[in-house]
Design a protein around this motif. Structure first.
Motif: not given
Length: 178
Positions: A41-47, A52-59
């Motif tokens: 779960r930790a690996r999946r959340i990090a991935e 998400f941060f790069r594709e959604a939040i920065f946009e």
């Protein structure tokens, strides 16, 4: 005779001690399945967070700074309304840069977590990012967006222009024929 009996039993005592060690290791191994799920779960959340941060939040920040903020400032009435909008835009833009910088400081270690590698992820910074972004979103939701709705809502063309601008910014670009 007592010491002879003890010496004769030494090899068996070694086996008993060995079994105790084996059983202790097996009990530790038995804990492994319960630990694998949180690790996966930790690996999946990090991935997912990295993407998400790069594709959604920065946009999202770019959309606000290139489209929404200028539209609100251009349509705000001179005086207190425009001054309030300007202060909020400056504050929100500063927050964007701070949040992005904090994210960048976490990104390398999050990549390690996503790959299942040992990491020295700063848990305090993760919590600070979550808290700071939550506060940022709350400020936008409670103060800026209602103000933007008031300002842009006065003229339907302004709201439509913003919608069209955002649509065009996110629409797939046609591939030119060569």
């Amino acid at each position: 005779m007592n010491s002879t009996a003890t010496a004769d039993q030494a090899p068996l005592t070694n086996f008993t001690q060995c079994h105790a060690g084996i059983v202790r290791r097996l009990h530790a191994l038995d804990e492994l399945p319960a630990l694998l799920e949180p690790a996966m779960r930790a690996r999946r959340i990090a991935e997912e967070s990295l993407a998400f941060f790069r594709e959604a939040i920065f946009e999202h920040h770019l959309d606000e700074e290139r489209e929404l903020f200028p539209a609100v400032l251009a349509s705000a009435e001179p005086g207190p309304e425009r001054e309030r909008a300007q202060r909020l835009v400056e504050h929100l833009t500063t927050q964007h840069r701070q949040l992005e910088a904090l994210w960048r400081s976490l990104e390398r270690e999050l990549k390690r977590v996503a790959r299942g590698q040992d990491s020295e992820l700063d848990v305090g910074d993760v919590r600070r990012l979550v808290a700071d972004y939550t506060a940022h979103a709350r400020l936008e939701e409670t103060e800026f967006l209602p103000l933007a709705e008031t300002i842009l809502g006065r003229n339907g063309n302004h709201m439509a222009a913003l919608g069209l601008s955002l649509h065009l910014r996110h629409a797939p670009q046609p591939v030119p024929y060569v």
